[in-house]
Design a protein around this motif. Structure first.
Motif, short mmCIF file in Angstrom:
data_model
loop_
_atom_site.label_atom_id
_atom_site.label_comp_id
_atom_site.label_asym_id
_atom_site.label_seq_id
_atom_site.Cartn_x
_atom_site.Cartn_y
_atom_site.Cartn_z
N TRP A 128 -4.49 7.02 -0.49
CA TRP A 128 -5.26 5.80 -0.27
C TRP A 128 -6.75 6.02 -0.47
N PHE A 129 -7.22 7.25 -0.25
CA PHE A 129 -8.65 7.52 -0.40
C PHE A 129 -9.11 7.37 -1.85
N LYS A 130 -8.16 7.32 -2.80
CA LYS A 130 -8.51 7.17 -4.21
C LYS A 130 -8.61 5.71 -4.63
N ASP A 131 -8.08 4.83 -3.81
CA ASP A 131 -8.07 3.40 -4.13
C ASP A 131 -9.31 2.74 -3.54
N PHE A 139 -9.76 3.88 6.05
CA PHE A 139 -10.23 5.02 6.82
C PHE A 139 -10.95 4.57 8.09
N TRP A 140 -11.61 3.42 8.03
CA TRP A 140 -12.40 2.94 9.17
C TRP A 140 -11.56 2.56 10.38
N VAL A 141 -10.24 2.60 10.23
CA VAL A 141 -9.35 2.39 11.38
C VAL A 141 -9.64 3.44 12.46
N VAL A 142 -10.21 4.57 12.06
CA VAL A 142 -10.51 5.62 13.04
C VAL A 142 -11.49 5.13 14.11
N TYR A 154 -6.43 19.43 0.94
CA TYR A 154 -6.78 18.68 -0.27
C TYR A 154 -8.05 19.25 -0.90
N PRO A 155 -7.96 20.43 -1.47
CA PRO A 155 -9.18 21.04 -2.04
C PRO A 155 -9.75 20.25 -3.22
N GLU A 156 -8.96 19.38 -3.81
CA GLU A 156 -9.43 18.55 -4.92
C GLU A 156 -9.95 17.19 -4.44
N TYR A 157 -10.07 17.03 -3.13
CA TYR A 157 -10.47 15.75 -2.54
C TYR A 157 -11.75 15.20 -3.17
N GLU A 213 -13.90 10.87 -9.21
CA GLU A 213 -13.29 10.15 -10.32
C GLU A 213 -13.05 8.67 -9.95
N SER A 214 -12.65 8.44 -8.70
CA SER A 214 -12.45 7.05 -8.24
C SER A 214 -13.77 6.29 -8.27
#
Length: 166
Positions: free
Chosen positions: A27-30, A37-40, A99-102, A108-109
């Protein structure tokens, strides 16, 4: 284990789990779903509220039932600091181990978003370069801690006023 410590751990772990869910689902890519994420913040406020409510009815330092505004602020900040430390550590773990490619995927997103907004390639490169300065595991974890602390400070002040011994 006292109430504040328990709720600090609950808060930190709930945010860590939600972050892993965001990573696992992608979901972090969309551009739209990234906002989930702000649900936190909701997690933090709800758990801080419940933790401080439980703390407010505990015996205070004078052996009486109920706590003063100051005592409750301290309890809320203890919840917040414990949560913040766990969030900091889980963020480092998330971006370096799970997720080292995070950051490259996020990069890219962001590029796709800028392209869809009609930005030129020069503008895109400039914005991506500026954005990448803060896209490090340590800085992102630090921002998470600071955000948690500020949110917790605000929540503690509000909830202490509600639950204080009158």
């Amino acid at each position: 284990m006292n109430t504040s410590v328990k709720f600090g751990i609950y808060t930190g772990l709930s945010v860590a789990v939600w972050t892993i869910i965001m990573g696992y689902t992608g979901w972090f890519k969309d551009p739209i779903l990234l906002n989930l994420f702000w649900v936190v913040v909701i997690f933090q406020f709800v758990l801080l509220f419940i933790g401080m409510k439980k703390s407010s009815i505990e015996v205070n330092t004078n052996g009486e039932s109920g706590k003063s505004y100051t005592q409750l602020i301290k309890d809320g900040l203890l919840i917040t600091i414990i949560a913040g430390v766990l969030i900091f550590l889980s963020s480092i773990f998330f971006t370096t181990v799970l997720y080292p490619e995070y950051f490259s995927e996020l990069h890219e997103s962001y590029r796709q978003i800028l392209t869809s907004l009609g930005k030129s390639e020069i503008e895109i490169e400039k914005l991506l370069e500026e954005n990448s300065r803060t896209q490090t595991p340590f800085l992102q974890a630090l921002f998470g801690f600071i955000g948690t602390f500020l949110t917790g400070l605000l929540g503690s002040a509000i909830f202490s006023a509600i639950f204080r011994k009158r």
